[in-house]
Design a protein around this motif. Structure first.
Motif, PDB file in Angstrom:
ATOM      1  N   ARG A  30       0.838  -1.202   0.000  1.00 22.99           N
ATOM      2  CA  ARG A  30       0.000   0.000   0.000  1.00 22.99           C
ATOM      3  C   ARG A  30       0.877   1.258   0.000  1.00 22.99           C
ATOM      4  NH1 ARG A  30      -4.917  -0.493   4.178  1.00 22.99           N
ATOM      5  NH2 ARG A  30      -3.212  -0.708   5.674  1.00 22.99           N
ATOM      6  N   THR A  31       0.539   2.174  -0.886  1.00 18.04           N
ATOM      7  CA  THR A  31       1.345   3.372  -1.103  1.00 18.04           C
ATOM      8  C   THR A  31       1.431   4.242   0.150  1.00 18.04           C
ATOM      9  OG1 THR A  31       0.367   3.305  -3.321  1.00 18.04           O
ATOM     10  CG2 THR A  31       1.693   5.236  -2.777  1.00 18.04           C
ATOM     11  N   ALA A  32       0.269   4.641   0.680  1.00 21.65           N
ATOM     12  CA  ALA A  32       0.252   5.617   1.773  1.00 21.65           C
ATOM     13  C   ALA A  32       0.783   5.040   3.086  1.00 21.65           C
ATOM     14  CB  ALA A  32      -1.167   6.138   1.979  1.00 21.65           C
ATOM     15  N   TYR A  33       0.523   3.746   3.318  1.00 25.82           N
ATOM     16  CA  TYR A  33       0.895   3.164   4.612  1.00 25.82           C
ATOM     17  C   TYR A  33       2.284   2.520   4.586  1.00 25.82           C
ATOM     18  CZ  TYR A  33      -4.099   3.670   5.557  1.00 25.82           C
ATOM     19  OH  TYR A  33      -5.368   4.169   5.717  1.00 25.82           O
ATOM     20  N   GLY A  34       2.811   2.299   3.389  1.00 28.22           N
ATOM     21  CA  GLY A  34       4.106   1.645   3.284  1.00 28.22           C
ATOM     22  C   GLY A  34       4.101   0.253   3.897  1.00 28.22           C
ATOM     23  N   ASP A  35       2.951  -0.451   3.787  1.00 33.36           N
ATOM     24  CA  ASP A  35       2.856  -1.787   4.390  1.00 33.36           C
ATOM     25  C   ASP A  35       2.532  -2.842   3.336  1.00 33.36           C
ATOM     26  OD1 ASP A  35       0.215  -1.246   3.838  1.00 33.36           O
ATOM     27  OD2 ASP A  35      -0.440  -1.128   5.931  1.00 33.36           O
ATOM     28  N   VAL A  36       2.531  -4.093   3.774  1.00 31.50           N
ATOM     29  CA  VAL A  36       2.250  -5.226   2.893  1.00 31.50           C
ATOM     30  C   VAL A  36       1.086  -6.002   3.497  1.00 31.50           C
ATOM     31  CG1 VAL A  36       3.178  -7.332   1.877  1.00 31.50           C
ATOM     32  CG2 VAL A  36       4.688  -5.381   2.264  1.00 31.50           C
ATOM     33  N   THR A  37      -0.028  -6.104   2.767  1.00 26.18           N
ATOM     34  CA  THR A  37      -1.240  -6.707   3.345  1.00 26.18           C
ATOM     35  C   THR A  37      -1.962  -7.604   2.337  1.00 26.18           C
ATOM     36  OG1 THR A  37      -2.804  -4.999   2.643  1.00 26.18           O
ATOM     37  CG2 THR A  37      -1.618  -4.558   4.676  1.00 26.18           C
ATOM     38  N   ILE A  38      -2.997  -8.255   2.852  1.00 27.03           N
ATOM     39  CA  ILE A  38      -3.934  -9.006   1.997  1.00 27.03           C
ATOM     40  C   ILE A  38      -4.944  -7.979   1.469  1.00 27.03           C
ATOM     41  CG2 ILE A  38      -5.607 -10.895   1.943  1.00 27.03           C
ATOM     42  CD1 ILE A  38      -4.445 -11.830   4.665  1.00 27.03           C
ATOM     43  N   PRO A  39      -5.296  -8.041   0.173  1.00 31.33           N
ATOM     44  CA  PRO A  39      -6.262  -7.050  -0.336  1.00 31.33           C
ATOM     45  C   PRO A  39      -7.623  -7.128   0.363  1.00 31.33           C
ATOM     46  CG  PRO A  39      -5.721  -8.702  -2.031  1.00 31.33           C
ATOM     47  CD  PRO A  39      -4.804  -8.940  -0.877  1.00 31.33           C
ATOM     48  N   ARG A  55     -15.686  -6.956  -4.920  1.00 29.02           N
ATOM     49  CA  ARG A  55     -15.511  -5.598  -5.471  1.00 29.02           C
ATOM     50  C   ARG A  55     -14.145  -5.032  -5.105  1.00 29.02           C
ATOM     51  NH1 ARG A  55     -15.524  -1.081  -3.082  1.00 29.02           N
ATOM     52  NH2 ARG A  55     -16.699  -1.724  -1.237  1.00 29.02           N
ATOM     53  N   GLU A  56     -13.763  -5.187  -3.831  1.00 29.55           N
ATOM     54  CA  GLU A  56     -12.482  -4.623  -3.386  1.00 29.55           C
ATOM     55  C   GLU A  56     -11.289  -5.275  -4.086  1.00 29.55           C
ATOM     56  OE1 GLU A  56     -11.337  -2.164  -1.607  1.00 29.55           O
ATOM     57  OE2 GLU A  56     -13.242  -1.311  -0.942  1.00 29.55           O
ATOM     58  N   ILE A  57     -11.355  -6.599  -4.288  1.00 28.98           N
ATOM     59  CA  ILE A  57     -10.260  -7.284  -4.993  1.00 28.98           C
ATOM     60  C   ILE A  57     -10.141  -6.697  -6.405  1.00 28.98           C
ATOM     61  CG2 ILE A  57      -9.433  -9.496  -5.933  1.00 28.98           C
ATOM     62  CD1 ILE A  57      -9.402  -9.376  -2.836  1.00 28.98           C
ATOM     63  N   LYS A  58     -11.275  -6.513  -7.045  1.00 28.71           N
ATOM     64  CA  LYS A  58     -11.292  -5.963  -8.407  1.00 28.71           C
ATOM     65  C   LYS A  58     -10.700  -4.550  -8.411  1.00 28.71           C
ATOM     66  CE  LYS A  58     -12.753  -5.880 -12.759  1.00 28.71           C
ATOM     67  NZ  LYS A  58     -12.056  -6.680 -13.780  1.00 28.71           N
ATOM     68  N   GLU A  59     -11.128  -3.715  -7.449  1.00 26.01           N
ATOM     69  CA  GLU A  59     -10.659  -2.325  -7.415  1.00 26.01           C
ATOM     70  C   GLU A  59      -9.176  -2.230  -7.076  1.00 26.01           C
ATOM     71  OE1 GLU A  59     -13.214  -0.044  -4.835  1.00 26.01           O
ATOM     72  OE2 GLU A  59     -14.963  -0.329  -6.134  1.00 26.01           O
ATOM     73  N   GLU A  60      -8.709  -3.048  -6.138  1.00 25.83           N
ATOM     74  CA  GLU A  60      -7.318  -2.933  -5.690  1.00 25.83           C
ATOM     75  C   GLU A  60      -6.327  -3.625  -6.614  1.00 25.83           C
ATOM     76  OE1 GLU A  60      -6.504  -3.897  -1.615  1.00 25.83           O
ATOM     77  OE2 GLU A  60      -7.572  -2.129  -0.890  1.00 25.83           O
ATOM     78  N   THR A  61      -6.753  -4.722  -7.245  1.00 28.62           N
ATOM     79  CA  THR A  61      -5.788  -5.540  -7.994  1.00 28.62           C
ATOM     80  C   THR A  61      -6.129  -5.689  -9.477  1.00 28.62           C
ATOM     81  OG1 THR A  61      -6.968  -7.628  -7.689  1.00 28.62           O
ATOM     82  CG2 THR A  61      -5.508  -6.942  -5.903  1.00 28.62           C
ATOM     83  N   GLY A  62      -7.342  -5.281  -9.860  1.00 24.33           N
ATOM     84  CA  GLY A  62      -7.770  -5.480 -11.244  1.00 24.33           C
ATOM     85  C   GLY A  62      -8.181  -6.916 -11.550  1.00 24.33           C
ATOM     86  N   LEU A  63      -8.180  -7.780 -10.518  1.00 26.37           N
ATOM     87  CA  LEU A  63      -8.495  -9.197 -10.746  1.00 26.37           C
ATOM     88  C   LEU A  63      -9.976  -9.479 -10.485  1.00 26.37           C
ATOM     89  CD1 LEU A  63      -5.427 -10.730  -8.887  1.00 26.37           C
ATOM     90  CD2 LEU A  63      -5.774 -10.725 -11.377  1.00 26.37           C
ATOM     91  N   PHE A 103      -4.183  -3.726 -13.800  1.00 25.40           N
ATOM     92  CA  PHE A 103      -3.611  -3.010 -12.652  1.00 25.40           C
ATOM     93  C   PHE A 103      -2.458  -2.093 -13.057  1.00 25.40           C
ATOM     94  CE2 PHE A 103      -0.257  -2.616  -9.455  1.00 25.40           C
ATOM     95  CZ  PHE A 103      -0.945  -2.011  -8.424  1.00 25.40           C
ATOM     96  N   VAL A 104      -2.491  -0.856 -12.552  1.00 26.91           N
ATOM     97  CA  VAL A 104      -1.309   0.012 -12.622  1.00 26.91           C
ATOM     98  C   VAL A 104      -1.094   0.607 -11.239  1.00 26.91           C
ATOM     99  CG1 VAL A 104      -1.271   0.678 -15.073  1.00 26.91           C
ATOM    100  CG2 VAL A 104      -2.805   1.858 -13.514  1.00 26.91           C
ATOM    101  N   PRO A 105       0.173   0.773 -10.814  1.00 27.30           N
ATOM    102  CA  PRO A 105       0.441   1.354  -9.496  1.00 27.30           C
ATOM    103  C   PRO A 105      -0.279   2.695  -9.361  1.00 27.30           C
ATOM    104  CG  PRO A 105       2.467   0.536 -10.493  1.00 27.30           C
ATOM    105  CD  PRO A 105       1.412   0.427 -11.538  1.00 27.30           C
ATOM    106  N   ASN A 106      -0.847   2.950  -8.180  1.00 25.61           N
ATOM    107  CA  ASN A 106      -1.660   4.159  -8.002  1.00 25.61           C
ATOM    108  C   ASN A 106      -1.493   4.717  -6.588  1.00 25.61           C
ATOM    109  OD1 ASN A 106      -3.670   2.773  -6.217  1.00 25.61           O
ATOM    110  ND2 ASN A 106      -3.996   1.571  -8.084  1.00 25.61           N
ATOM    111  N   ALA A 107      -2.273   5.736  -6.280  1.00 22.73           N
ATOM    112  CA  ALA A 107      -2.138   6.410  -4.985  1.00 22.73           C
ATOM    113  C   ALA A 107      -2.480   5.497  -3.819  1.00 22.73           C
ATOM    114  CB  ALA A 107      -3.027   7.650  -4.953  1.00 22.73           C
ATOM    115  N   GLU A 108      -3.218   4.409  -4.104  1.00 22.03           N
ATOM    116  CA  GLU A 108      -3.578   3.500  -3.017  1.00 22.03           C
ATOM    117  C   GLU A 108      -2.645   2.284  -2.960  1.00 22.03           C
ATOM    118  OE1 GLU A 108      -7.387   1.088  -1.136  1.00 22.03           O
ATOM    119  OE2 GLU A 108      -7.621   2.002  -3.113  1.00 22.03           O
ATOM    120  N   ILE A 109      -2.429   1.649  -4.124  1.00 21.78           N
ATOM    121  CA  ILE A 109      -1.628   0.421  -4.174  1.00 21.78           C
ATOM    122  C   ILE A 109      -0.379   0.661  -5.031  1.00 21.78           C
ATOM    123  CG2 ILE A 109      -1.632  -2.051  -4.751  1.00 21.78           C
ATOM    124  CD1 ILE A 109      -3.725  -1.444  -2.649  1.00 21.78           C
ATOM    125  N   ALA A 110       0.791   0.515  -4.396  1.00 24.47           N
ATOM    126  CA  ALA A 110       2.050   0.761  -5.107  1.00 24.47           C
ATOM    127  C   ALA A 110       2.441  -0.429  -5.980  1.00 24.47           C
ATOM    128  CB  ALA A 110       3.161   1.055  -4.105  1.00 24.47           C
TER     129      ALA A 110
END
Length: 314
Positions: A30-39, A55-63, A103-110
């Protein structure tokens, strides 16, 4: 599920796929938090948890994914002191979904990263994510990876016998029943159903009509799930279940309160699962509620993997 109104609800999934014979899971940086998580992400107003997860998986990962086995919930406090409750599922990612992801890196997911389960356990930033990943690892150790759901649905609210002069099989849904039938569609879609099998009673056919429309598929209508045929001793529930287990495809079966215990028992028999009280609680459904029975796609006779029950929102 009783909601604590001050709590924040969210949902997500451990997305996994097999690469060169090895199970890999997806972590997000995650870009803002600098952490590594499960979507995962917060529930939108009017959404169900399964709907949020997809929905969240689709929005965060494009999958685009469908849900597999539930992996439990993580509970923790956020900075404001409020409790956050996040429900997780496993979700198998197909090669087609990987290829289709934009998916492209963005303000939420690096970045997105596929790693081994062992690496994910060492790499995830939060203890609560590690717990969920451990649950997933335990399923892998038990040889459970690919699963498919059989969703056992009780028809929505129907007009009472006393207020209906026609035959029992032709009793319609009430106005509330009609809205229940529509409201459960986004939740049901989260498991990617491919087949719909309905009792021949009007109240069942009408319950699955909105789902059939959303999927662009016709429901298969059968007396084998009908209450009238069951009471006459003519319903062959075993044949319906046998066919569904053999096909290995996600399916919704819509039937009546009195048949639900038998349907669950036949799924247990067909998968060589020891009977237990969990079966009767999964069969004890209110109108328009459903139980999702997860069965192994590779070894269906290895028993029911898990059962989750969901209530309609109206």
């Amino acid at each position: 599920m009783s909601h604590d109104h001050s709590a924040i609800y969210a949902a997500g999934a451990v997305c996994w796929r097999v690469v060169d014979g090895k199970v890999m899971v997806l972590l997000v940086h995650r870009t803002a938090y600098g952490d590594v998580t499960i979507p995962k992400g917060k529930v939108d107003p009017g959404e169900s948890l399964p709907q949020t997860a997809v929905r969240e998986i689709k929005e965060e990962t494009g999958l685009s994914v469908w849900l597999g086995v539930p992996l439990g919930a993580a509970q923790y406090r956020v900075h404001s002191g409020r409790e956050k409750i996040v429900h997780y599922w496993a979700a198998e990612v197909t090669e087609a979904a990987v290829l289709a992801s934009t998916f492209v890196p963005n303000a939420e997911i690096a970045a997105l990263e596929w790693v081994s389960v062992k690496r994910a356990l060492a790499y995830a930033s939060y203890d609560q994510d590690v717990e969920i990943l451990r649950h997933f690892a335990k399923l892998l150790d038990e040889g459970v990876t690919s699963t498919f759901p059989i969703i056992v649905l009780r028809h929505a609210k129907a007009t009472a016998h006393s207020e209906w002069s026609g035959s029992d099989a032709s009793r319609p849904l009430t106005a509330r029943g009609v809205s229940q039938a529509a409201s459960i569609v986004p939740s049901l879609l989260a498991w990617g159903p491919r087949r719909i099998v309905s009792s021949s009673a009007t109240r069942c056919i009408t319950t699955v009509a909105p789902l059939a429309a959303a999927l662009g598929r016709k429901a298969r209508v059968t007396d084998d799930l009908s209450q009238n045929a069951y009471e006459a001793g003519e319903a062959d529930v075993r044949a319906v279940i046998g066919k569904r287990i053999a096909s290995g495809k996600p399916a919704v079966l819509c039937s009546h309160g009195p048949l639900l215990p038998l349907i669950l028992r036949e799924i247990a028999l067909a998968t060589a699962t020891p009977a237990g009280s969990y079966l009767s609680s999964a069969a004890d459904l209110d109108p328009a509620a459903f139980s999702v029975v997860h069965v192994s796609a590779t070894a269906p006779a290895s028993g029911i993997i898990s059962i989750e029950t969901h209530e309609p929102r109206v």
